[in-house]
Design a protein around this motif. Structure first.
Motif, PDB file in Angstrom:
ATOM      1  N   VAL A   1      12.378  63.356  28.552  1.00 39.04           N
ATOM      2  CA  VAL A   1      11.442  63.241  29.671  1.00 39.04           C
ATOM      3  C   VAL A   1      11.131  64.585  30.319  1.00 39.04           C
ATOM      4  N   SER A   2      12.031  65.546  30.219  1.00 37.24           N
ATOM      5  CA  SER A   2      11.776  66.831  30.882  1.00 37.24           C
ATOM      6  C   SER A   2      10.554  67.535  30.304  1.00 37.24           C
TER       7      SER A   2
ATOM      8  N   GLY B   1       7.627  67.788  32.588  1.00 32.66           N
ATOM      9  CA  GLY B   1       7.657  68.628  33.771  1.00 32.66           C
ATOM     10  C   GLY B   1       8.215  67.938  34.996  1.00 32.66           C
ATOM     11  N   ARG B   2       8.177  68.661  36.126  1.00 33.25           N
ATOM     12  CA  ARG B   2       8.830  68.173  37.342  1.00 33.25           C
ATOM     13  C   ARG B   2       7.867  67.476  38.304  1.00 33.25           C
TER      14      ARG B   2
ATOM     15  N   THR C   1       7.496  58.913  34.716  1.00 28.63           N
ATOM     16  CA  THR C   1       8.709  59.721  34.618  1.00 28.63           C
ATOM     17  C   THR C   1       9.740  59.368  35.687  1.00 28.63           C
ATOM     18  N   GLN C   2       9.475  58.318  36.461  1.00 31.33           N
ATOM     19  CA  GLN C   2      10.505  57.827  37.383  1.00 31.33           C
ATOM     20  C   GLN C   2      11.668  57.265  36.566  1.00 31.33           C
TER      21      GLN C   2
ATOM     22  N   MET D   1      11.286  59.461  25.088  1.00 29.27           N
ATOM     23  CA  MET D   1      12.643  58.949  24.908  1.00 29.27           C
ATOM     24  C   MET D   1      13.396  58.922  26.236  1.00 29.27           C
ATOM     25  N   PRO D   2      14.326  57.985  26.397  1.00 31.21           N
ATOM     26  CA  PRO D   2      15.100  57.939  27.636  1.00 31.21           C
ATOM     27  C   PRO D   2      16.245  58.950  27.653  1.00 31.21           C
ATOM     28  N   MET D   3      15.896  60.210  27.639  1.00 29.44           N
ATOM     29  CA  MET D   3      16.909  61.259  27.782  1.00 29.44           C
ATOM     30  C   MET D   3      16.228  62.449  28.457  1.00 29.44           C
ATOM     31  N   THR D   4      17.022  63.364  28.976  1.00 32.52           N
ATOM     32  CA  THR D   4      16.444  64.468  29.724  1.00 32.52           C
ATOM     33  C   THR D   4      15.893  65.549  28.804  1.00 32.52           C
ATOM     34  N   ARG D   5      16.718  66.017  27.891  1.00 32.15           N
ATOM     35  CA  ARG D   5      16.357  67.136  27.022  1.00 32.15           C
ATOM     36  C   ARG D   5      16.386  66.709  25.562  1.00 32.15           C
TER      37      ARG D   5
END
Lengths: 345, 345, 345, 345
Positions: free
Chosen positions: B180-181, B184-185, B191-192, B235-239
């Motif tokens: 998801v990162s 962006g922020r 992206t919630q 995908m349900p992960m950050t990086r």
């Protein structure tokens, strides 16, 4: 009330079957087997079910085939075929969630599963339990082979397209993304939280055992041999299976025409939702339900159809599809006990 | 010490740049800009960096181009090109992490980004900052366009295969899975946490803006026009970013031959790891590092190559690749400040 | 170069030690043991480290104590004490990451670990490796007992408050929330992805073995017997440990006064960050680093101090703290090799 | 059929209400409001519900109070009280999921919510909708204030203990761990995936607005003023709320006696499951259901009771509790439409 039993009640598909069956309107649960938990209460092994069930887990014995109308087998591959012939003789009808009776040709089974099939004659009788394709045959069947999760997602995504003849069957690629529960409840390093979390990985590329099952069903629909590249991937989530299917088009077909065809193909299906044009499948919107959501696209620059499907691998990919099959076998409304919307978020 | 500044320091790529730069042996951080946090301390917006930095965030002003040797632009697409010409005039060299200078042909930019490029002449000068392909040109460059995360993963996975001429360039499909990162922020519903968690979804199929960038680089390598179907998934992960690339082979090539070619192609690369035969890429094993891991397979039944690559989208897909480019531009060891192994688990 | 070896190199703390040691400026890695992977290459068991290490894993043999200056023991509880005496005799100094030498009183060990300690005399010699409290003793030590993750978080959160005498030591409660990696890499049902994901649970309430370790250190600081209720909880994340400590105040102390005391107490510590007033600890901001972040609050309505601390359980809670101890033992800068900021996001 | 409407249908509690109501046996859904989605189809905003509902979202107008028997208000705090008086006049009965009518004393509301209550007279009439404590009053109520998620978990964990008088009410601490969905669907930085994932953090220590609600109910049960320290924490998961409650005992009570008391207290409750001795609450085993699981422990060394409770914050902590209240108000079986077991895994 219809009497049902489950062999292998404490794995994830067994627990999911129980979640559905305890609130099914016309079912009574008789026996639950679990070799490694004999003598324990089901609620001790599956605390989520406390208050719904008070069964003591027993070992699998052929006699359980006499005490139920429908027996669900949620056993590992090859374990099922060791029991099925005798269980059928005892009088029950069987829904087998393993892969043992999904392939009609025992030689294909022997090749992909690297073992000799023990009762190849039953492969002729067994019905492939995908109601969208085999609804009529499932009703009277004595032995239903419940499809694998990947085949369910890929076949439902591909069947309408294959049927049209618009595509080049030699170009089929299915890139699938599965939640970890697809690997079952057995202990492995790769399914430990710290290994699977925050990781996406490919495995079994071009070699996964679900491949021949997909090819068997698509070949039947295409009335020609269909071979595909099937690529499974592991995702850091518990439930869900997204399939992205690619097929070169032999002529220019635009997205709206493809979409209209999919809508028509699945018009009367209670558990397939064709998404509006421009929307693609998302596993989050089917979690905990028997739905398969399908979104279509055409990459016109490359004249290629791209079809996405989303299912809950433990539900439409396993247990709720088994209940859908049971409903047909018992002459019930096909949606009985399966009317719960997905859980979101 | 080399003086560096960052415009857009509080987004994820900005914070990741800072994580790398604060421990880089030859760098001093001068200015940090962030339009929505002017006057705040960087550690208040990025508490992970408390104790390392004490800079007050400022607005982006052309004068920052005078106070640094290297300026990283971590701004949104189209925001970069509004500033670059004047910043270059002030004397700094620029590494732009946006898409604004990645495409050499302004017409392609205009088509895919649906806006007119403001300084097309700079597109000729800008160097595409993928060191594995453009190492020599990056060194003296005044303006480096840092590649997108998807293009980095797809190009590194495909370049060796394209080079051989063994494959049918018309058959290329890249199925990508991103954390998801990568989005962006900025605040969006998709992206919630509760929307992205436990969900896998496709988006932008056949239409994503990273497509022309991939095609530009692969066409150069193939010495012919290459067009591909590019399918991004969330995908349900950050990086992490896993790419699975499919290409039909025009002749029988087995896995070991393909593997040997990949090993030879990347033999001297410090940040590409070709995995042993039979192993596929996993994002978990590159997290927090500048590595790209590559695993190859041939689906011999369908004569199709399947190549997987894994990168950390914020690192090799953005910030650490930018530092790798900076190292070259400053004549430093290419690995300076990038010697940290991946974080596992 | 200082020669170091690791016994138990393939568990999570072992892999994390290796991640730190391969880039430590003055260290050379000699031997790596792993009973269940003897003969394998470390990079096959820990693919994240491919390219950094090429060691073949060996069995634990006392002779490894002769070939290194510092030996890290990352073995299970009770396995350590079977080896330590002989290893010390061979000449190395030991940092033991197990619980075997953390308690000075063997009777306390026997009670909580339900086994007889095999070399109680060494308990007198072993130094409790929390540098913030035992910096001077660690330097010359031959045997350092690296603290548990929970004790590190709870003691650092509580020490300044205990020291003041403002609180009622009979009222201490520590409610801790740990990531799954705290349970190690061994296979268990509870640490499977599908069991731990999307679940928060309590375990070992009032009975966890880390309790006496906390009480030993806090009692020393308070110069009186301290007993606390310690409640561990399991969180659906890989790394991180948040501790929330409650203590009734015997007099009115406001938040700012408490905060000022914490700032003074930790003023010179390189790895403790006292957060600004009004901010509480978040494990996300310390991930991958040796930091302990601390945030304080006073519930004035109930005259109760509430202190939160966050660490990465594999870092300050295990491996990077072990490196911090090694640095002291070798007379190096305490921060050597530990200068990487946290990984965010 | 009973006519029901929802104001605020597109937030998480609204969508969860719809998931329950579409399969409720005696309910017909009339109107759905959502100010930011007026004119859109509910299935476009909540794709999980496609196939179940075809309502167009409307703006909130008092007239909707005339067309339904029960109106659920899933609006933000302070938005509810602006509408309730007029809506009641139009003839419907209201279940308000906001905090606006939970406190009987308007001064307490004004203090904690930092705004003047607009219709304090209705605070006297409103019934606190926790069926386990106010079953009889809920039935005939015109206005039911649905409890907050934290208060539901903490009150159910504490009520039996408070009732005994065995504990010291001055020592109460509730340490709570909530999934991210508790923060609702509005966009905030802290609830973005990359911020919340892999992070555990504390917030609002000693200051959270749910505190007075808990104290009001516990004071009534204790027949004396009860004040507690309430500490909310954010967990990296979507659903679930674990509460760990600490209370000093004034006399020696062992775990089995405490357990027996809890079992007796909740003997007839359909939705509270007291776990066997030695087992603690786990949010995973109640997900998607209306259950509250409770596990008890006594830390005998410190003479302190520790009680854990687990609920699904969107279910028993919000929407399914609202349906339970509706069932009572309509004279239906309290479990109607709530008979689905938890979703595990």
């Amino acid at each position: 009330m219809n009497r049902v039993s489950i062999a292998g009640a404490t794995g994830y598909t067994g627990i999911e079957l129980l979640r559905l069956l305890v609130r099914h309107p016309t079912v009574r649960i008789v026996s639950l087997t679990a070799e490694s938990h004999v003598g324990q209460n089901i609620a001790d092994v599956a605390p989520s079910l406390a208050g719904y069930l008070d069964h003591t887990l027993v070992a699998l014995d052929p006699s359980i085939g006499e005490e139920c109308d429908i027996l669900f087998l949620a056993l590992p591959h090859t374990a099922s075929m060791a029991h099925v012939p005798e269980l059928l003789q005892r009088g029950c009808r069987i829904i087998d969630l393993s892969a043992d009776y999904r392939l009609h040709d025992s030689r294909v089974y022997n090749t992909w599963y690297k073992t000799e099939h023990q009762n190849p004659e039953l492969l002729k009788e067994a019905v492939y339990g995908l109601p969208e394709l085999h609804r009529e045959a499932i009703g009277p069947a004595r032995l239903v082979a419940n499809p694998g999760c990947y085949p369910t997602g890929v076949i439902l995504a591909t069947a309408p397209l294959i049927q049209t003849g618009w595509g080049d069957v030699g170009s089929l690629v299915a890139d699938c993304k599965s939640g970890v529960s697809g690997a079952g409840r057995k202990l492995t390093t790769g399914t430990q939280f710290c290994e699977a979390n925050e990781g996406v990985s490919a495995y079994g590329l071009g070699e996964h055992r679900h491949t021949p099952e997909i090819e068997q069903e698509l070949s039947r629909l295409a009335a020609q041999d269909v071979s595909l590249s099937f690529s499974p991937h592991l995702m850091p989530m518990t439930r869900g299976l997204l399939s992205t299917v690619y097929m070169d088009l032999k002529q220019d077909i635009d997205r709206d025409r493809l979409h209209a065809h999919y809508e028509a193909f699945y018009e009367k299906e209670p558990f397939v939702r064709v998404l509006p044009p421009g929307r693609y499948a998302n596993t989050h919107y089917v979690a905990g339900s028997n739905f398969c959501d399908i979104g279509v696209q055409v990459d016109t620059r490359n004249r290629r159809a791209i079809v996405t499907s989303a299912i809950d691998n433990l539900m439409k990919g396993a247990s709720s599809q088994a209940v859908q099959n049971m409903n047909r076998m018992l002459g019930l409304e096909e949606t009985a006990g399966l009317d719960t919307p997905p859980l979101f978020p």
